[in-house]
Design a protein around this motif. Sequence first.
Motif, PDB file in Angstrom:
ATOM      1  N   GLU A   1      43.734  46.311  55.214  1.00  0.00           N
ATOM      2  CA  GLU A   1      42.479  46.805  54.652  1.00  0.00           C
ATOM      3  C   GLU A   1      41.323  46.740  55.642  1.00  0.00           C
ATOM      4  OE1 GLU A   1      42.268  45.859  49.964  1.00  0.00           O
ATOM      5  OE2 GLU A   1      42.315  44.054  51.216  1.00  0.00           O
TER       6      GLU A   1
ATOM      7  N   ASN B   1      33.874  45.533  41.447  1.00  0.00           N
ATOM      8  CA  ASN B   1      34.244  45.739  40.051  1.00  0.00           C
ATOM      9  C   ASN B   1      34.113  44.451  39.250  1.00  0.00           C
ATOM     10  OD1 ASN B   1      34.890  48.452  40.509  1.00  0.00           O
ATOM     11  ND2 ASN B   1      36.999  47.960  41.063  1.00  0.00           N
TER      12      ASN B   1
ATOM     13  N   GLU C   1      41.313  41.176  42.241  1.00  0.00           N
ATOM     14  CA  GLU C   1      40.354  41.926  43.076  1.00  0.00           C
ATOM     15  C   GLU C   1      39.552  41.018  43.997  1.00  0.00           C
ATOM     16  OE1 GLU C   1      40.714  42.131  39.744  1.00  0.00           O
ATOM     17  OE2 GLU C   1      40.030  44.079  38.979  1.00  0.00           O
TER      18      GLU C   1
ATOM     19  N   SER D   1      40.165  34.164  42.820  1.00  0.00           N
ATOM     20  CA  SER D   1      41.284  35.038  43.131  1.00  0.00           C
ATOM     21  C   SER D   1      42.569  34.364  42.664  1.00  0.00           C
ATOM     22  CB  SER D   1      41.336  35.324  44.642  1.00  0.00           C
ATOM     23  OG  SER D   1      42.091  34.349  45.330  1.00  0.00           O
TER      24      SER D   1
ATOM     25  N   THR E   1      36.280  38.130  52.076  1.00  0.00           N
ATOM     26  CA  THR E   1      35.774  38.751  50.851  1.00  0.00           C
ATOM     27  C   THR E   1      34.293  38.463  50.671  1.00  0.00           C
ATOM     28  OG1 THR E   1      37.971  38.429  49.895  1.00  0.00           O
ATOM     29  CG2 THR E   1      36.191  38.988  48.372  1.00  0.00           C
TER      30      THR E   1
ATOM     31  N   ASP F   1      37.274  48.573  51.751  1.00  0.00           N
ATOM     32  CA  ASP F   1      38.323  48.411  50.749  1.00  0.00           C
ATOM     33  C   ASP F   1      38.085  47.163  49.910  1.00  0.00           C
ATOM     34  OD1 ASP F   1      39.760  50.664  51.663  1.00  0.00           O
ATOM     35  OD2 ASP F   1      40.825  49.462  53.156  1.00  0.00           O
TER      36      ASP F   1
ATOM     37  N   ARG G   1      41.115  36.820  38.907  1.00  0.00           N
ATOM     38  CA  ARG G   1      41.079  38.264  39.157  1.00  0.00           C
ATOM     39  C   ARG G   1      41.629  38.577  40.545  1.00  0.00           C
ATOM     40  NH1 ARG G   1      37.695  41.234  35.782  1.00  0.00           N
ATOM     41  NH2 ARG G   1      38.566  42.979  36.967  1.00  0.00           N
TER      42      ARG G   1
ATOM     43  N   ASN H   1      34.989  47.593  47.614  1.00  0.00           N
ATOM     44  CA  ASN H   1      35.230  48.509  46.498  1.00  0.00           C
ATOM     45  C   ASN H   1      35.997  47.851  45.365  1.00  0.00           C
ATOM     46  OD1 ASN H   1      33.842  50.738  47.474  1.00  0.00           O
ATOM     47  ND2 ASN H   1      35.626  51.562  48.547  1.00  0.00           N
ATOM     48  N   ARG H   2      36.858  46.875  45.668  1.00  0.00           N
ATOM     49  CA  ARG H   2      37.564  46.196  44.577  1.00  0.00           C
ATOM     50  C   ARG H   2      36.785  44.997  44.055  1.00  0.00           C
ATOM     51  NH1 ARG H   2      40.108  41.953  47.440  1.00  0.00           N
ATOM     52  NH2 ARG H   2      41.097  42.472  49.432  1.00  0.00           N
TER      53      ARG H   2
END
Length: 208
Positions: free
Chosen positions: A114, A125, A73, A48, A146, A118, A71, A121-122
């Motif tokens: 969140e 990806n 996400e 991250s 996460t 949520d 990233r 879903n990110r």
Amino acid sequence: MNIYLIRHARQNSKLCNVNVELSEVGRKQADLLGIRLMNYHIDALYSSHYYRAKETAEIANTHLNVSHTIREELREIDFGKLEGNPDSYNYDRFGDFLKERAAMTSDLAFPSGECGLDVWNRAKNVLNEIIRTDYENVAIVTHGGTIRSIVAGILGMDQANKLQFGLSLENTSITQLVYHKERNRFYLERFNDYAHLEKEPELLRRNW
């Protein structure tokens, strides 16, 4: 493909989800992580963009020398109104919410923040991007919330139950996913493995 989800090393603040750098202990944890990962034939490293995750990846990568992709996400769950506060303040002001969340009856979003879905879903990806590569071993430095959401997501569990994955994830612990390409399925191979810290118990969260 092996995907190693790694919780960042210890940050230099106990406030809720503040974007700060690692502590001295955290830098030592990250170095021990990198030494351990040398045995895992890592092809690529992701993290991250939060300082604590990015710095953990950078220190570990001094032993790996692989590409490092950042990233957003992969960031921690958004704690909304709880962010930046000490635990005592959050339990005092948001105690009813925290008790309801701990009951795990539904996937509650933090006030102005969140929920677990949520995050999944990110984060998924990035996983979908990774499994389309030819890598065999990928390390992802991310965050405790996460990691829990990703594990619940790949197992098809209700995100309300993500808190059943470990009372506390150790800093730099390794959670291993295996992706089976022919079956197009993820498997949970191990969770919260911190063997590289066990010989130095002062590095464990119980001593923070």
